[in-house]
Design a protein around this motif. Structure first.
Motif, PDB file in Angstrom:
ATOM      1  N   LYS A 113       0.829  -1.204   0.000  1.00  0.00           N
ATOM      2  CA  LYS A 113       0.000   0.000   0.000  1.00  0.00           C
ATOM      3  C   LYS A 113       0.867   1.259   0.000  1.00  0.00           C
ATOM      4  O   LYS A 113       1.671   1.471   0.905  1.00  0.00           O
ATOM      5  CB  LYS A 113      -0.920  -0.006   1.236  1.00  0.00           C
ATOM      6  N   VAL A 114       0.631   2.076  -0.982  1.00  0.00           N
ATOM      7  CA  VAL A 114       1.405   3.310  -1.144  1.00  0.00           C
ATOM      8  C   VAL A 114       1.252   4.223   0.086  1.00  0.00           C
ATOM      9  O   VAL A 114       0.190   4.256   0.715  1.00  0.00           O
ATOM     10  CB  VAL A 114       0.942   4.009  -2.455  1.00  0.00           C
ATOM     11  N   ARG A 115       2.309   4.889   0.445  1.00  0.00           N
ATOM     12  CA  ARG A 115       2.364   5.941   1.486  1.00  0.00           C
ATOM     13  C   ARG A 115       2.266   5.452   2.928  1.00  0.00           C
ATOM     14  O   ARG A 115       2.411   6.239   3.853  1.00  0.00           O
ATOM     15  CB  ARG A 115       1.301   7.028   1.252  1.00  0.00           C
ATOM     16  N   SER A 116       2.009   4.172   3.163  1.00  0.00           N
ATOM     17  CA  SER A 116       1.875   3.679   4.540  1.00  0.00           C
ATOM     18  C   SER A 116       3.229   3.700   5.240  1.00  0.00           C
ATOM     19  O   SER A 116       4.249   3.381   4.638  1.00  0.00           O
ATOM     20  CB  SER A 116       1.351   2.240   4.504  1.00  0.00           C
ATOM     21  N   PRO A 117       3.256   4.013   6.563  1.00  0.00           N
ATOM     22  CA  PRO A 117       4.527   3.955   7.290  1.00  0.00           C
ATOM     23  C   PRO A 117       5.067   2.536   7.414  1.00  0.00           C
ATOM     24  O   PRO A 117       6.255   2.345   7.692  1.00  0.00           O
ATOM     25  CB  PRO A 117       4.185   4.536   8.669  1.00  0.00           C
ATOM     26  N   SER A 118       4.233   1.534   7.182  1.00  0.00           N
ATOM     27  CA  SER A 118       4.707   0.151   7.111  1.00  0.00           C
ATOM     28  C   SER A 118       4.981  -0.263   5.676  1.00  0.00           C
ATOM     29  O   SER A 118       6.060  -0.737   5.338  1.00  0.00           O
ATOM     30  CB  SER A 118       3.654  -0.811   7.688  1.00  0.00           C
ATOM     31  N   CYS A 119       3.951  -0.125   4.846  1.00  0.00           N
ATOM     32  CA  CYS A 119       3.962  -0.748   3.526  1.00  0.00           C
ATOM     33  C   CYS A 119       4.411   0.176   2.402  1.00  0.00           C
ATOM     34  O   CYS A 119       4.758  -0.297   1.313  1.00  0.00           O
ATOM     35  CB  CYS A 119       2.567  -1.274   3.214  1.00  0.00           C
ATOM     36  N   GLY A 120       4.404   1.471   2.600  1.00  0.00           N
ATOM     37  CA  GLY A 120       4.716   2.411   1.528  1.00  0.00           C
ATOM     38  C   GLY A 120       6.104   2.196   0.939  1.00  0.00           C
ATOM     39  O   GLY A 120       7.022   1.797   1.645  1.00  0.00           O
ATOM     40  N   ALA A 121       6.247   2.446  -0.344  1.00  0.00           N
ATOM     41  CA  ALA A 121       7.566   2.376  -0.992  1.00  0.00           C
ATOM     42  C   ALA A 121       7.682   3.543  -1.958  1.00  0.00           C
ATOM     43  O   ALA A 121       6.754   3.817  -2.713  1.00  0.00           O
ATOM     44  CB  ALA A 121       7.739   1.051  -1.726  1.00  0.00           C
ATOM     45  N   GLY A 122       8.787   4.220  -1.884  1.00  0.00           N
ATOM     46  CA  GLY A 122       9.026   5.368  -2.768  1.00  0.00           C
ATOM     47  C   GLY A 122       8.724   6.693  -2.093  1.00  0.00           C
ATOM     48  O   GLY A 122       9.459   7.648  -2.244  1.00  0.00           O
ATOM     49  N   CYS A 123       7.615   6.743  -1.355  1.00  0.00           N
ATOM     50  CA  CYS A 123       7.308   7.945  -0.580  1.00  0.00           C
ATOM     51  C   CYS A 123       6.463   7.579   0.634  1.00  0.00           C
ATOM     52  O   CYS A 123       5.685   6.630   0.593  1.00  0.00           O
ATOM     53  CB  CYS A 123       6.624   9.004  -1.430  1.00  0.00           C
ATOM     54  N   VAL A 124       6.679   8.307   1.689  1.00  0.00           N
ATOM     55  CA  VAL A 124       5.924   8.130   2.938  1.00  0.00           C
ATOM     56  C   VAL A 124       5.671   9.509   3.534  1.00  0.00           C
ATOM     57  O   VAL A 124       6.320  10.492   3.146  1.00  0.00           O
ATOM     58  CB  VAL A 124       6.693   7.254   3.971  1.00  0.00           C
ATOM     59  N   TYR A 125       4.761   9.582   4.495  1.00  0.00           N
ATOM     60  CA  TYR A 125       4.539  10.864   5.168  1.00  0.00           C
ATOM     61  C   TYR A 125       5.763  11.212   6.023  1.00  0.00           C
ATOM     62  O   TYR A 125       6.472  10.333   6.521  1.00  0.00           O
ATOM     63  CB  TYR A 125       3.247  10.812   5.988  1.00  0.00           C
ATOM     64  N   ASP A 126       5.975  12.526   6.176  1.00  0.00           N
ATOM     65  CA  ASP A 126       7.276  12.986   6.688  1.00  0.00           C
ATOM     66  C   ASP A 126       7.376  13.124   8.206  1.00  0.00           C
ATOM     67  O   ASP A 126       8.377  13.606   8.717  1.00  0.00           O
ATOM     68  CB  ASP A 126       7.642  14.321   6.032  1.00  0.00           C
ATOM     69  N   GLY A 127       6.329  12.702   8.923  1.00  0.00           N
ATOM     70  CA  GLY A 127       6.408  12.761  10.381  1.00  0.00           C
ATOM     71  C   GLY A 127       5.856  14.030  10.975  1.00  0.00           C
ATOM     72  O   GLY A 127       5.828  14.199  12.194  1.00  0.00           O
ATOM     73  N   SER A 128       5.364  14.920  10.112  1.00  0.00           N
ATOM     74  CA  SER A 128       4.819  16.191  10.610  1.00  0.00           C
ATOM     75  C   SER A 128       3.301  16.132  10.800  1.00  0.00           C
ATOM     76  O   SER A 128       2.705  17.079  11.308  1.00  0.00           O
ATOM     77  CB  SER A 128       5.164  17.317   9.637  1.00  0.00           C
ATOM     78  N   PHE A 129       2.680  15.035  10.389  1.00  0.00           N
ATOM     79  CA  PHE A 129       1.222  14.882  10.455  1.00  0.00           C
ATOM     80  C   PHE A 129       0.490  16.014   9.736  1.00  0.00           C
ATOM     81  O   PHE A 129      -0.558  16.477  10.167  1.00  0.00           O
ATOM     82  CB  PHE A 129       0.749  14.736  11.912  1.00  0.00           C
ATOM     83  N   THR A 130       1.087  16.475   8.670  1.00  0.00           N
ATOM     84  CA  THR A 130       0.448  17.498   7.840  1.00  0.00           C
ATOM     85  C   THR A 130       0.166  16.953   6.443  1.00  0.00           C
ATOM     86  O   THR A 130      -0.033  17.723   5.510  1.00  0.00           O
ATOM     87  CB  THR A 130       1.350  18.741   7.723  1.00  0.00           C
TER      88      THR A 130
END
Ligand code: SF4
Length: 156
Positions: A113-130
């Motif tokens: 699954k794209v963007r997930s902190p577990s499953c994402g690959a290539g890009c993830v959310y940056d930790g700012s919760f924005t």
């Protein structure tokens, strides 16, 4: 249409939420057509690293703070909920279970699954919760890649 895989090929590891399981942090699923076809063909091996790591559903959203999944594996970054709870150990445990599951079945490819902190690959959310994205991989995607498994994401 030609079959996607030949008989005898190893299964494809997939994020369970892409196969329609309601295991997302908010209790929803992310059904994906390609993964649905793999499931119908008996070619998909489902994992949900966050549930497998001991987290319940629903659960608080979390992001990687201080890096990406590779940094978490190296101890340089943590996975933290919006409320500030450190859930790194659960994410690492789930990633190890996914790798173990993949190895046992001889998996060479994963669709996660794209963007997930577990499953994402290539890009993830940056930790700012924005909802800001950064280049990088989730914890499970990073561990699978580090062990020679090709990881790609769904197209959502
Ligand atoms: S993205 Fe991964 S960890 Fe999150 S719900 Fe889907 S399978 Fe589970």
């Amino acid at each position: 249409m030609a079959p996607m895989t030949q008989e005898g090929d190893p299964p494809i590891l997939v994020s369970a939420c892409l196969a329609g399981r309601a295991c997302r942090f908010d209790g929803a699923a992310n059904p994906d057509d390609e993964v649905g076809r793999l499931v119908a063909d008996g070619r998909a091996l489902l994992v949900c690293p966050e549930e497998d790591g001991g987290l319940g559903t629903p659960r608080p959203p979390a992001e990687i703070v201080g890096g990406d999944g590779h940094d978490v594996l190296d101890g340089r970054a943590r996975v933290v909920t919006h409320a500030g709870d450190d859930v790194t150990d659960a994410y690492l445990a789930g990633a190890r279970i996914a790798l173990q599951t993949a190895r046992r079945a001889g998996v060479r490819t994963a669709i996660l699954k794209v963007r997930s902190p577990s499953c994402g690959a290539g890009c993830v959310y940056d930790g700012s919760f924005t909802r800001t994205l950064r280049t990088g991989d989730g914890v499970t995607a990073a561990l699978l890649q580090a062990n020679g498994i090709e990881v790609r994401t769904d197209s959502s």
